[in-house]
Write an enzyme that holds these catalytic residues in place. Structure first.
Site, PDB file in Angstrom:
ATOM      1  N   ASP A 103      12.727  17.698 -25.430  1.00 14.37           N
ATOM      2  CA  ASP A 103      11.919  17.067 -26.477  1.00 14.37           C
ATOM      3  C   ASP A 103      12.198  15.569 -26.579  1.00 14.37           C
ATOM      4  O   ASP A 103      12.226  15.013 -27.673  1.00 14.37           O
ATOM      5  CB  ASP A 103      12.167  17.766 -27.820  1.00 14.37           C
ATOM      6  CG  ASP A 103      11.200  17.297 -28.899  1.00 14.37           C
ATOM      7  OD1 ASP A 103      10.110  16.818 -28.546  1.00 14.37           O
ATOM      8  OD2 ASP A 103      11.542  17.390 -30.096  1.00 14.37           O
ATOM      9  N   TYR A 104      12.432  14.912 -25.447  1.00 15.02           N
ATOM     10  CA  TYR A 104      12.529  13.456 -25.480  1.00 15.02           C
ATOM     11  C   TYR A 104      11.155  12.881 -25.800  1.00 15.02           C
ATOM     12  O   TYR A 104      10.135  13.319 -25.264  1.00 15.02           O
ATOM     13  CB  TYR A 104      13.023  12.922 -24.133  1.00 15.02           C
ATOM     14  CG  TYR A 104      14.506  13.050 -23.933  1.00 15.02           C
ATOM     15  CD1 TYR A 104      15.392  12.145 -24.535  1.00 15.02           C
ATOM     16  CD2 TYR A 104      15.026  14.073 -23.154  1.00 15.02           C
ATOM     17  CE1 TYR A 104      16.758  12.265 -24.353  1.00 15.02           C
ATOM     18  CE2 TYR A 104      16.397  14.202 -22.969  1.00 15.02           C
ATOM     19  CZ  TYR A 104      17.264  13.292 -23.567  1.00 15.02           C
ATOM     20  OH  TYR A 104      18.616  13.413 -23.391  1.00 15.02           O
ATOM     21  N   GLU A 105      11.145  11.869 -26.691  1.00 11.45           N
ATOM     22  CA  GLU A 105       9.884  11.291 -27.125  1.00 11.45           C
ATOM     23  C   GLU A 105       9.802   9.786 -26.873  1.00 11.45           C
ATOM     24  O   GLU A 105       8.727   9.191 -27.066  1.00 11.45           O
ATOM     25  CB  GLU A 105       9.675  11.610 -28.609  1.00 11.45           C
ATOM     26  CG  GLU A 105       9.719  13.119 -28.885  1.00 11.45           C
ATOM     27  CD  GLU A 105       9.392  13.494 -30.311  1.00 11.45           C
ATOM     28  OE1 GLU A 105       9.040  12.587 -31.109  1.00 11.45           O
ATOM     29  OE2 GLU A 105       9.477  14.700 -30.644  1.00 11.45           O
ATOM     30  N   GLN A 106      10.925   9.179 -26.461  1.00 12.71           N
ATOM     31  CA  GLN A 106      10.965   7.746 -26.184  1.00 12.71           C
ATOM     32  C   GLN A 106      11.832   7.533 -24.954  1.00 12.71           C
ATOM     33  O   GLN A 106      12.816   8.252 -24.755  1.00 12.71           O
ATOM     34  CB  GLN A 106      11.530   6.986 -27.392  1.00 12.71           C
ATOM     35  CG  GLN A 106      10.642   7.132 -28.620  1.00 12.71           C
ATOM     36  CD  GLN A 106      11.384   6.897 -29.919  1.00 12.71           C
ATOM     37  OE1 GLN A 106      11.076   5.985 -30.650  1.00 12.71           O
ATOM     38  NE2 GLN A 106      12.364   7.725 -30.215  1.00 12.71           N
ATOM     39  N   GLN A 123       2.959  19.561 -28.859  1.00 16.10           N
ATOM     40  CA  GLN A 123       2.994  19.207 -30.274  1.00 16.10           C
ATOM     41  C   GLN A 123       1.577  18.875 -30.767  1.00 16.10           C
ATOM     42  O   GLN A 123       1.221  17.722 -30.976  1.00 16.10           O
ATOM     43  CB  GLN A 123       3.936  18.026 -30.506  1.00 16.10           C
ATOM     44  CG  GLN A 123       5.382  18.307 -30.118  1.00 16.10           C
ATOM     45  CD  GLN A 123       6.303  17.146 -30.415  1.00 16.10           C
ATOM     46  OE1 GLN A 123       6.212  16.515 -31.476  1.00 16.10           O
ATOM     47  NE2 GLN A 123       7.204  16.841 -29.488  1.00 16.10           N
TER      48      GLN A 123
END
Length: 309
Positions: free
Chosen positions: A157-160, A219
């Protein structure tokens, strides 16, 4: 006469066994092939596994949020090149509680999620000094956590990002491959959303290592709050194409802050997707908020998934 009675008794026993076999097959057939997943522990609201309603006929995954490759110091956490530490509520979500919930519900699996968006108000970035060093550190640190907590899988769930898509793909792909080869996890998932930078990284991972990814926790709640049922289905179709061949899960956010909410047609959309054979399951962000709502929407989601096709 005695011999005749024995033959009759054997005949009756055979009928009973046939009937029992048919009953077992019927029960097995009634078991849903869809999956339910729920993130838990990131907001430290004292939610426990046992608070969440768990049926017996659906595979149920808890996803601990989060393990982060940042220093454990909460005053100034910083990147550690793949050395993961725990940042979820360990007071309530610890090894003993995991053992207890698994013993009570054989259909429960527990995973940990890597990354997240922020920790102690600081942005979480995926960074790697080198592919080999990051994989080595990640395998070592996560092996310890997985064994200590008796976990079954990981979620990405890395988002950056402060690394290019290929580096991300090779690091995460190498990590998942090694953990699976070592028998430490039985499944892996990714949690992308509709953002150009996010999608470029996860699409690179899917292209190079998609066969290692068992679930796509897309998501959908990251879309606008005013999303309609038809728009949701269009989004779902688009992401099914982006992650071709993947098991795509629909999703909602407990506080209703984004996407298509349960109150405005989420279950209608899921029922349509399910009737078409397109729905892989449902996941929720997050149990921490749902506890305050009495897990009302989780109960509706589980009821929908439990209905045989």
């Amino acid at each position: 006469m005695a011999f005749t009675n024995i033959l009759f008794a054997l005949f009756i026993l055979q009928l009973v066994l046939i009937s029992l076999s048919s009953s077992i097959q019927a029960v097995s057939a009634a078991k849903s092939n869809l999956i339910f997943r729920e993130y838990i522990g990131s907001q430290f609201k004292n939610v426990k596994f046992s608070d969440v309603p768990i049926p017996s006929n659906i595979e149920f995954h808890f996803i601990l949020s989060f393990a982060i490759d940042y220093t454990a110091s909460l005053s100034s956490p910083s990147p550690t090149n793949g050395k993961f530490n725990i940042f979820w509520d360990t007071n309530n979500l610890n090894p003993d509680e995991i053992s207890a919930i698994k013993a009570m519900y054989p259909n429960v699996r527990v995973a940990l999620s890597l990354g997240g968006a922020v920790v102690e108000g600081q942005d979480v970035y995926f960074q790697a000094s080198s592919i080999n060093s990051w994989i080595s550190n990640a395998v070592s640190s996560l092996t310890n956590i997985i064994k200590q907590y008796n976990l079954d899988g990981i979620d990405i769930d890395y988002e950056q990002f402060q690394a290019d898509p290929d580096t991300f793909a090779q690091c995460i792909g190498g990590l998942v491959s090694t953990l699976k080869q070592n028998g430490l996890i039985s499944f892996a998932s990714i949690a992308p959303f509709d953002n150009a930078d996010v999608q470029s990284h996860y699409q690179a991972l899917w292209k190079s290592h998609g066969e290692l990814i068992d679930y796509v926790n897309f998501q959908f709640y990251a879309y606008d709050k005013g999303t309609t049922v038809s728009q949701f289905i269009d989004h779902f179709t688009e992401q099914t194409e982006n992650y071709n061949g993947g098991k795509i899960l629909a999703s909602f956010i407990s506080d209703g802050s984004g996407g298509l909410s349960p109150e405005n047609g989420f279950f209608t959309a899921c029922a349509r997707l399910k009737s078409r054979g397109q729905l892989g399951g449902i996941f929720v962000w997050t149990a921490d908020d749902s506890k305050e709502l009495g897990f009302e929407y989780e109960k509706q989601a589980l009821a929908l998934l439990a209905i045989p096709h």
